[in-house]
Write a protein that holds these residues in place. Structure first.
Motif, PDB file in Angstrom:
ATOM      1  N   UNK A 136       0.843  -1.189   0.000  1.00 19.08           N
ATOM      2  CA  UNK A 136       0.000   0.000   0.000  1.00 19.08           C
ATOM      3  C   UNK A 136       0.890   1.255   0.000  1.00 19.08           C
ATOM      4  N   UNK A 137       0.808   2.088   1.023  1.00 18.81           N
ATOM      5  CA  UNK A 137       1.597   3.326   1.029  1.00 18.81           C
ATOM      6  C   UNK A 137       2.946   3.147   1.726  1.00 18.81           C
ATOM      7  N   UNK A 138       3.284   1.934   2.093  1.00 18.30           N
ATOM      8  CA  UNK A 138       4.523   1.665   2.823  1.00 18.30           C
ATOM      9  C   UNK A 138       5.539   0.957   1.934  1.00 18.30           C
ATOM     10  N   UNK A 139       6.783   1.368   2.058  1.00 18.75           N
ATOM     11  CA  UNK A 139       7.882   0.695   1.364  1.00 18.75           C
ATOM     12  C   UNK A 139       8.861   0.172   2.413  1.00 18.75           C
ATOM     13  N   UNK A 140       9.130  -1.122   2.371  1.00 19.07           N
ATOM     14  CA  UNK A 140      10.092  -1.744   3.272  1.00 19.07           C
ATOM     15  C   UNK A 140      11.380  -1.953   2.483  1.00 19.07           C
ATOM     16  N   UNK A 141      12.436  -1.280   2.889  1.00 23.87           N
ATOM     17  CA  UNK A 141      13.722  -1.360   2.192  1.00 23.87           C
ATOM     18  C   UNK A 141      14.636  -2.303   2.964  1.00 23.87           C
ATOM     19  N   UNK A 142      15.076  -3.377   2.314  1.00 26.38           N
ATOM     20  CA  UNK A 142      16.020  -4.331   2.894  1.00 26.38           C
ATOM     21  C   UNK A 142      17.367  -4.152   2.209  1.00 26.38           C
ATOM     22  N   UNK A 143      18.438  -4.145   2.984  1.00 24.19           N
ATOM     23  CA  UNK A 143      19.782  -4.017   2.417  1.00 24.19           C
ATOM     24  C   UNK A 143      20.702  -5.022   3.078  1.00 24.19           C
ATOM     25  N   UNK A 144      21.512  -5.708   2.264  1.00 26.63           N
ATOM     26  CA  UNK A 144      22.437  -6.715   2.778  1.00 26.63           C
ATOM     27  C   UNK A 144      23.676  -6.771   1.903  1.00 26.63           C
ATOM     28  N   UNK A 145      24.767  -7.199   2.521  1.00 24.65           N
ATOM     29  CA  UNK A 145      26.037  -7.372   1.827  1.00 24.65           C
ATOM     30  C   UNK A 145      26.383  -8.849   1.763  1.00 24.65           C
ATOM     31  N   UNK A 146      27.041  -9.262   0.685  1.00 21.18           N
ATOM     32  CA  UNK A 146      27.454 -10.665   0.594  1.00 21.18           C
ATOM     33  C   UNK A 146      28.660 -10.956   1.473  1.00 21.18           C
ATOM     34  N   UNK A 147      29.160  -9.943   2.179  1.00 18.59           N
ATOM     35  CA  UNK A 147      30.298 -10.127   3.087  1.00 18.59           C
ATOM     36  C   UNK A 147      29.879 -10.130   4.557  1.00 18.59           C
ATOM     37  N   UNK A 148      28.590 -10.085   4.830  1.00 16.38           N
ATOM     38  CA  UNK A 148      28.114 -10.065   6.216  1.00 16.38           C
ATOM     39  C   UNK A 148      26.801 -10.824   6.320  1.00 16.38           C
ATOM     40  N   UNK A 149      26.446 -11.212   7.543  1.00 20.20           N
ATOM     41  CA  UNK A 149      25.229 -11.993   7.773  1.00 20.20           C
ATOM     42  C   UNK A 149      24.007 -11.129   8.064  1.00 20.20           C
ATOM     43  N   UNK A 150      24.208  -9.876   8.474  1.00 24.17           N
ATOM     44  CA  UNK A 150      23.089  -9.021   8.862  1.00 24.17           C
ATOM     45  C   UNK A 150      22.384  -8.428   7.653  1.00 24.17           C
ATOM     46  N   UNK A 151      21.075  -8.237   7.811  1.00 29.14           N
ATOM     47  CA  UNK A 151      20.300  -7.502   6.833  1.00 29.14           C
ATOM     48  C   UNK A 151      19.678  -6.310   7.553  1.00 29.14           C
ATOM     49  N   UNK A 152      19.773  -5.144   6.955  1.00 25.92           N
ATOM     50  CA  UNK A 152      19.249  -3.936   7.574  1.00 25.92           C
ATOM     51  C   UNK A 152      17.967  -3.522   6.871  1.00 25.92           C
ATOM     52  N   UNK A 153      17.018  -3.032   7.669  1.00 28.82           N
ATOM     53  CA  UNK A 153      15.684  -2.752   7.165  1.00 28.82           C
ATOM     54  C   UNK A 153      15.255  -1.343   7.526  1.00 28.82           C
ATOM     55  N   UNK A 154      14.613  -0.691   6.574  1.00 28.27           N
ATOM     56  CA  UNK A 154      14.097   0.660   6.783  1.00 28.27           C
ATOM     57  C   UNK A 154      12.671   0.711   6.255  1.00 28.27           C
ATOM     58  N   UNK A 155      11.768   1.206   7.074  1.00 26.98           N
ATOM     59  CA  UNK A 155      10.371   1.343   6.675  1.00 26.98           C
ATOM     60  C   UNK A 155      10.060   2.801   6.373  1.00 26.98           C
ATOM     61  N   UNK A 156       9.537   3.054   5.175  1.00 30.48           N
ATOM     62  CA  UNK A 156       9.229   4.413   4.725  1.00 30.48           C
ATOM     63  C   UNK A 156       7.788   4.476   4.238  1.00 30.48           C
ATOM     64  N   UNK A 157       7.187   5.655   4.365  1.00 29.46           N
ATOM     65  CA  UNK A 157       5.865   5.894   3.787  1.00 29.46           C
ATOM     66  C   UNK A 157       6.028   6.679   2.501  1.00 29.46           C
ATOM     67  N   UNK A 158       5.468   6.176   1.423  1.00 32.68           N
ATOM     68  CA  UNK A 158       5.588   6.865   0.138  1.00 32.68           C
ATOM     69  C   UNK A 158       5.063   8.297   0.236  1.00 32.68           C
ATOM     70  N   UNK A 159       3.946   8.475   0.926  1.00 41.07           N
ATOM     71  CA  UNK A 159       3.338   9.793   1.012  1.00 41.07           C
ATOM     72  C   UNK A 159       4.161  10.812   1.767  1.00 41.07           C
ATOM     73  N   UNK A 160       5.123  10.368   2.569  1.00 41.27           N
ATOM     74  CA  UNK A 160       5.967  11.316   3.302  1.00 41.27           C
ATOM     75  C   UNK A 160       7.026  11.948   2.415  1.00 41.27           C
ATOM     76  N   UNK A 161       7.385  11.269   1.319  1.00 39.94           N
ATOM     77  CA  UNK A 161       8.506  11.737   0.511  1.00 39.94           C
ATOM     78  C   UNK A 161       8.159  11.953  -0.963  1.00 39.94           C
ATOM     79  N   UNK A 162       6.960  11.578  -1.352  1.00 41.27           N
ATOM     80  CA  UNK A 162       6.519  11.772  -2.741  1.00 41.27           C
ATOM     81  C   UNK A 162       5.186  12.508  -2.706  1.00 41.27           C
ATOM     82  N   UNK A 163       5.130  13.649  -3.388  1.00 41.76           N
ATOM     83  CA  UNK A 163       3.912  14.443  -3.350  1.00 41.76           C
ATOM     84  C   UNK A 163       3.191  14.500  -4.692  1.00 41.76           C
ATOM     85  N   UNK A 164       3.858  14.164  -5.781  1.00 41.98           N
ATOM     86  CA  UNK A 164       3.251  14.327  -7.088  1.00 41.98           C
ATOM     87  C   UNK A 164       3.915  13.428  -8.111  1.00 41.98           C
ATOM     88  N   UNK A 165       3.114  12.606  -8.798  1.00 43.70           N
ATOM     89  CA  UNK A 165       3.613  11.831  -9.936  1.00 43.70           C
ATOM     90  C   UNK A 165       2.659  12.100 -11.100  1.00 43.70           C
TER      91      UNK A 165
END
Length: 229
Positions: A136-165
């Protein structure tokens, strides 16, 4: 439906204004931080978005398209170089970072609910994958490196950063970074704090100076590490 949603409220800044007002009430920083060479992070983020918008094989057509592009613009600005947007191309990509990111060719946004980008940096041998999932209006960003075991996650709302398409695409006078995006400075902080600096701690000192170096964590979004599935 996502494309229809992306065409709504073009030119209106009510959501961005409300977000800034909320930050003022909560005491969160609203002024433009100064970064290297005296350039504000707000200006830097806008220029990165302009550059990314001008070099697309397929134009943005929805709010998720725009937010995925903005996240990519921040990462590219901070030294992560795009090498592919799918696994097959990533497997054949160079093992060192190119001088410039590969262009986002036709089809980079063919899926309206998943965006995948592969990066390398000049200071690391790691291959980084950034995958953004849309709900829906949420974007879950996952980021990981092939040199580490951890995956980092950021949750963003499209409406907070995009106002017009604009539904007309690049032919519209509103198809410009300053009309499409909002609060890119907060997005830059969120991506840096929750993804870039956790993947590459050595970039923290390089990219930040002055008051921005003391920003709190998870600014502009919710993030944190999680184990790889």
């Amino acid at each position: 439906q996502l494309r229809d949603h992306g065409a709504k409220k073009c030119g209106r800044r009510a959501r961005s204004t409300a977000l800034r007002a909320q930050r003022h009430r909560t005491g969160a920083p609203t002024h433009a931080h100064r970064t290297r060479k005296g350039i504000s992070s707000a200006t830097m983020a806008l220029e990165a978005a302009r550059s990314a918008l001008a070099n697309l094989g397929s134009p943005i057509a929805s709010h998720p398209d725009a937010l995925a592009l903005a996240v990519h613009a921040v990462l590219d600005n901070d030294g992560l170089r795009l090498v592919a947007t799918d696994e097959d191309a990533a497997a054949a990509a160079p093992t060192t970072a190119p001088a410039k990111s590969a262009p986002l060719g036709p089809g980079w946004n063919r899926s309206q609910d998943v965006y995948t980008f592969f990066y390398r940096t000049k200071d690391s041998q790691a291959l980084v994958v950034v995958k953004s999932l849309v709900m829906e209006d949420t974007m879950i960003v996952h980021a990981a490196s092939d040199r580490a075991d951890d995956m980092y996650t950021l949750e963003l709302r499209c409406g907070d950063f995009v106002q017009c398409v604009p539904s007309e695409g690049p032919s519209s006078a509103l198809y410009k970074a300053e009309h499409i995006f909002s609060d890119l400075e907060a997005l830059m902080r969120a991506v840096r704090i929750n993804i870039t600096f956790k993947l590459f701690p050595s970039l923290t000192k390089k990219l930040l100076s002055g008051p921005q170096g003391t920003c709190g964590t998870e600014e502009g979004g919710r993030g944190g590490p999680s184990g790889l599935p």
